[in-house]
Scaffold this active site. Sequence first.
Site, PDB file in Angstrom:
ATOM      1  N   SER A 254       0.845  -1.222   0.074  1.00 19.98           N
ATOM      2  CA  SER A 254       0.093   0.006  -0.146  1.00 19.98           C
ATOM      3  C   SER A 254       0.949   1.082  -0.135  1.00 19.98           C
ATOM      4  CB  SER A 254      -1.010  -0.138   1.192  1.00 19.98           C
ATOM      5  OG  SER A 254      -0.014   0.405   2.462  1.00 19.98           O
ATOM      6  N   ASP A 255       0.316   2.247  -0.554  1.00 20.52           N
ATOM      7  CA  ASP A 255       0.870   3.590  -0.276  1.00 20.52           C
ATOM      8  C   ASP A 255       0.991   3.899   1.320  1.00 20.52           C
ATOM      9  OD1 ASP A 255       1.887   6.094  -0.472  1.00 20.52           O
ATOM     10  OD2 ASP A 255       0.881   6.770  -2.277  1.00 20.52           O
ATOM     11  N   TRP A 256       1.588   4.689   1.842  1.00 22.54           N
ATOM     12  CA  TRP A 256       1.669   4.583   3.279  1.00 22.54           C
ATOM     13  C   TRP A 256       0.405   5.122   3.989  1.00 22.54           C
ATOM     14  CZ3 TRP A 256       5.269   2.178   1.367  1.00 22.54           C
ATOM     15  CH2 TRP A 256       6.190   1.835   2.063  1.00 22.54           C
TER      16      TRP A 256
END
Length: 804
Positions: free
Chosen positions: A220-222
């Site tokens: 995932s993106d953060w």
Amino acid sequence: MNFDDLLGRLSLEEKVRILTGQDFWSTHPLPAIGLRSMVLSDGPSGVRGAVWDERDPSLNLPSATALSSSWDVGIAHRYGVVSALEARRKNVDVVLGPTINLHRSPLGGRHFEAFSEDPVLTADLAAAYVAGVQELGVGATPKHYVANDFETDRFTANVEVDERTLREVYLLAFEKAVTESKAWLVMSAYNSINGATASENDLLETPLNTDWGFDGVVVSDWTAVRSVESAKHSQDLAMPGPIGAWGDALVEAVRSGEVKEDAIDRKVRRILALAARVGALEGTEKPSDPPQVDGVAFARTAATEGTVLLSNENALPWSSDIQKLAVIGHNARDARTQGGGSATVIPEKVVSPLDGLRAALPDAEITYSIGAVVQEGVAELPAATMTNPQSGQPGARVRFLGADGSELFAEDRFSSALVYLGGNAPIGESAVFEFRTTWTPSESGAIQLGFASVGHGRIFADGKLLREDTAVPVGNDLGAALLSPPSISAPLEVTAGTPVDVRVELDLPKVEGGLSNALSITVGVEPGNDDPQALIDEAVAAARAADVALVVVGTNSKVESEGYDRTSLALPGRQDDLVRAVAAANPRTVVVVNAGSPVLLPWRDDVAAVLATYFGGQEYGDALADVLLGRTEPGGRLPTTWPRTQEDVPVINVTPENGVVRYDEGIHIGYRAWLKAGAEPAYEFGHGLGYTTWELSDLRANDPSSVALTVRNTGDRAGKHVVQVYVERPGSAIDRPVRWLAGFAVVRLDAGQAREITVNLHEHTFEHWDAAESTGWTTEPGAFTIRAGSSVSDLPLSTELQVR
């Protein structure tokens, strides 16, 4: 390796644990099965490592827009290799790059970090980059999947886009990196696509897994994983940790039957497979003896290869016998070598254009004038002017204090621009951050001393409180607040050579969520701009007295950065006025554009030459001198259209309406939209000049996979040419672009040399996506026109091909 044996030794809790990071940048280890922690690092244009720290500098490569301007898969591959070498040096297992979202609008805030407005050019370069990274045993992560082409409300916005456009444009940019280069990871985006957030979207399965055969990890993106729902989809790793949306809630969801344990097992297998690929699993290791590549030398090469000569009235290259040179512009002295946000690294040193020209022309008289102020907000203090008040050595003393004033943590630093993302600093447990240095200014006068951060702070000089105030972020984007924060400053009179005890205190409130242990602060000086006309007048006088004037214009960190989109394509400040005035004073004025993405150049026809250099990396100044003096060819061609005016741009909207961004233009973005609108840009897609001349001839297409033609260097020096091949379908029964890029090739020839070349065409060149009939990639039989030339509008050769 049989991962099922390892899987069988894990409890449900252990399986779920390794699906979320153990901290900001690393995964959980499981020593019982020989799994060590893997380190992930931001890395589109240089690998930062697990800490953002000037004590462990990184190679600062040119921005992705410079890389894509090379149109050279060989350069992209070398870029990946150099990135992997940096990763290995920093004990990083996974590079979070390349960023390959498309330049749908020139207002996109991360435009500089992505490649192109065209999916085929993007796909080829991305695949080469990924292959270069992974051949050294480091994972590459094409991002952000998918339709994440804007920053405004990026966490919550929903992109509405039809299936054909997704397949032919936005997914096409990712496809080759997966199908050919076998990317080991893909990063899911923040935004939603057609109503489902990227981490909970069926696109993670189809086409990524089913059609493309992806067997890697979707990270995932953060903070993009927000619920257990995402675990039901093909989302494998949630970052950062240790607090996330999965954990105990996911264990309970499996036990209740809401999430199948088979889904968890598949994710774990993929993480174990990644660990094996990067040498993080017992019995596996990275390839030994990586190639010895001079990363600094490559940064210089990549900058020249990505430099685009937009116009040239016989002004370049310069002869080396220049006697008097006027160098003008804020960015000439304080160059931008990279964009703002998570792509930022800290280089050991930076060569500015002024530095590079002084080194290249040691016998010339070189003057410098700032001309116009570009910087906004606080700029860090020069390292050479700071002394640590505790040690007496260069630098500063930093402390984290408890609510009772006790010291919880302290360290010596060598920069006044500090970012804490990961590391040992107890940000969450601290009440106050304190920065202190003895600063010795190099010039006398009235300045604005302050800090850039978010929160309530105090500025002291020689023990006196100058200002106490609260810096409030603009908007609600956590990334922008952290990495491009607002500034607070106060006036102070200083004397050159007289030290000032500078102390800044920042209160640290308790913050919940993924960025709870993060902090960014810059202590420094805001620019003075009391009499902007006087700065222009000074530059004009210098230009009038010089043989040649070089004006470096550009953007600043408040214009191009992660976390927000641009509102204007105009250069900030009075730079346009500056260029006009200097050009009127000296007809041999050359302008260098130090911006990561398109800007308006209203004076472009009034100057002798214009170079687009983007964010040129740490060797920017030396590379620029190489090009100006003709030591190397300006090797770039535009990967994106540059407009005459902002009003001319056919696709520009980046602002959600009621939470939705509608990609209503469909497949017509970039030059395709310009051609459909019949509008004329300042500089078209594929445009770029060199220092020699070329002739193309004898175009022939033998089959749908490639074309052949002859290329001749008709000039008097060696050079580089980028041959571009486009396809058209007159009278098509379906909506198509006027023409679309099918393939390209870089040719390097000596003066007078000719060569027959083959240009491979993209596998989907003659196909379209048929969603209505559910037939997928489909060919419309008949005659296609193939054109070849030097840009989307300079195509002297054509032939026809019958396609069945």
